[in-house]
Design a protein around this motif. Sequence first.
Motif, PDB file in Angstrom:
ATOM      1  N   ARG A  31       0.828  -1.209   0.000  1.00 34.27           N
ATOM      2  CA  ARG A  31       0.000   0.000   0.000  1.00 34.27           C
ATOM      3  C   ARG A  31       0.863   1.259   0.000  1.00 34.27           C
ATOM      4  NH1 ARG A  31      -3.896   0.801  -2.078  1.00 34.27           N
ATOM      5  NH2 ARG A  31      -4.701   2.299  -0.629  1.00 34.27           N
ATOM      6  N   VAL A  32       1.947   1.266   0.765  1.00 35.96           N
ATOM      7  CA  VAL A  32       2.830   2.435   0.800  1.00 35.96           C
ATOM      8  C   VAL A  32       3.455   2.654  -0.578  1.00 35.96           C
ATOM      9  CG1 VAL A  32       5.013   3.328   1.729  1.00 35.96           C
ATOM     10  CG2 VAL A  32       3.288   2.367   3.271  1.00 35.96           C
ATOM     11  N   GLU A  33       3.857   1.580  -1.242  1.00 31.96           N
ATOM     12  CA  GLU A  33       4.425   1.700  -2.589  1.00 31.96           C
ATOM     13  C   GLU A  33       3.397   2.261  -3.562  1.00 31.96           C
ATOM     14  OE1 GLU A  33       6.087  -2.050  -3.741  1.00 31.96           O
ATOM     15  OE2 GLU A  33       7.559  -2.011  -2.110  1.00 31.96           O
ATOM     16  N   GLU A  40      -2.211  11.578  -6.434  1.00 30.82           N
ATOM     17  CA  GLU A  40      -2.681  12.351  -5.286  1.00 30.82           C
ATOM     18  C   GLU A  40      -1.514  12.805  -4.419  1.00 30.82           C
ATOM     19  OE1 GLU A  40      -3.908   9.382  -6.173  1.00 30.82           O
ATOM     20  OE2 GLU A  40      -6.021   9.757  -6.612  1.00 30.82           O
ATOM     21  N   LEU A  41      -0.563  11.911  -4.172  1.00 28.49           N
ATOM     22  CA  LEU A  41       0.601  12.276  -3.363  1.00 28.49           C
ATOM     23  C   LEU A  41       1.466  13.289  -4.096  1.00 28.49           C
ATOM     24  CD1 LEU A  41       2.178  11.946  -0.767  1.00 28.49           C
ATOM     25  CD2 LEU A  41       3.372  10.025  -1.803  1.00 28.49           C
ATOM     26  N   ALA A  42       1.613  13.136  -5.394  1.00 27.10           N
ATOM     27  CA  ALA A  42       2.382  14.106  -6.175  1.00 27.10           C
ATOM     28  C   ALA A  42       1.737  15.483  -6.099  1.00 27.10           C
ATOM     29  CB  ALA A  42       2.501  13.639  -7.622  1.00 27.10           C
ATOM     30  N   ALA A  43       0.418  15.533  -6.179  1.00 27.08           N
ATOM     31  CA  ALA A  43      -0.293  16.811  -6.087  1.00 27.08           C
ATOM     32  C   ALA A  43      -0.130  17.417  -4.701  1.00 27.08           C
ATOM     33  CB  ALA A  43      -1.771  16.612  -6.418  1.00 27.08           C
ATOM     34  N   LEU A  44      -0.178  16.585  -3.679  1.00 26.91           N
ATOM     35  CA  LEU A  44      -0.003  17.070  -2.314  1.00 26.91           C
ATOM     36  C   LEU A  44       1.410  17.613  -2.110  1.00 26.91           C
ATOM     37  CD1 LEU A  44      -1.127  17.439   0.521  1.00 26.91           C
ATOM     38  CD2 LEU A  44      -0.409  15.105   1.034  1.00 26.91           C
ATOM     39  N   ARG A  45       2.397  16.901  -2.634  1.00 26.69           N
ATOM     40  CA  ARG A  45       3.785  17.376  -2.525  1.00 26.69           C
ATOM     41  C   ARG A  45       3.938  18.740  -3.186  1.00 26.69           C
ATOM     42  NH1 ARG A  45       6.633  11.771  -3.828  1.00 26.69           N
ATOM     43  NH2 ARG A  45       7.127  11.145  -1.715  1.00 26.69           N
ATOM     44  N   GLU A  46       3.332  18.887  -4.359  1.00 29.29           N
ATOM     45  CA  GLU A  46       3.409  20.156  -5.065  1.00 29.29           C
ATOM     46  C   GLU A  46       2.687  21.263  -4.283  1.00 29.29           C
ATOM     47  OE1 GLU A  46       1.565  21.863  -9.121  1.00 29.29           O
ATOM     48  OE2 GLU A  46       2.751  20.024  -9.320  1.00 29.29           O
ATOM     49  N   GLN A  47       1.549  20.918  -3.727  1.00 26.70           N
ATOM     50  CA  GLN A  47       0.751  21.899  -2.989  1.00 26.70           C
ATOM     51  C   GLN A  47       1.497  22.425  -1.769  1.00 26.70           C
ATOM     52  OE1 GLN A  47      -3.046  20.396  -1.778  1.00 26.70           O
ATOM     53  NE2 GLN A  47      -3.626  22.290  -0.789  1.00 26.70           N
ATOM     54  N   ILE A  48       2.176  21.545  -1.049  1.00 31.40           N
ATOM     55  CA  ILE A  48       2.861  22.003   0.168  1.00 31.40           C
ATOM     56  C   ILE A  48       4.351  22.233  -0.057  1.00 31.40           C
ATOM     57  CG2 ILE A  48       1.187  20.950   1.700  1.00 31.40           C
ATOM     58  CD1 ILE A  48       3.149  18.681   2.186  1.00 31.40           C
TER      59      ILE A  48
END
Length: 54
Positions: A31-33, A40-48
Amino acid sequence: MKCHYCERDAAYAAEKDGIKVGLCERHFRERVEELADSEELAALREQIDIDRTE
């Protein structure tokens, strides 16, 4: 607690809105992989701006 995906004992548990789900070591890593490669994680990384160093 048993793993949500198999009958192994859960090594990790997550809870949200009163629902608790367990994952064995193998399924936790899978699941972590999956999440690490998600849009979604890429978008979150970009957002913050997680890669920012100050």
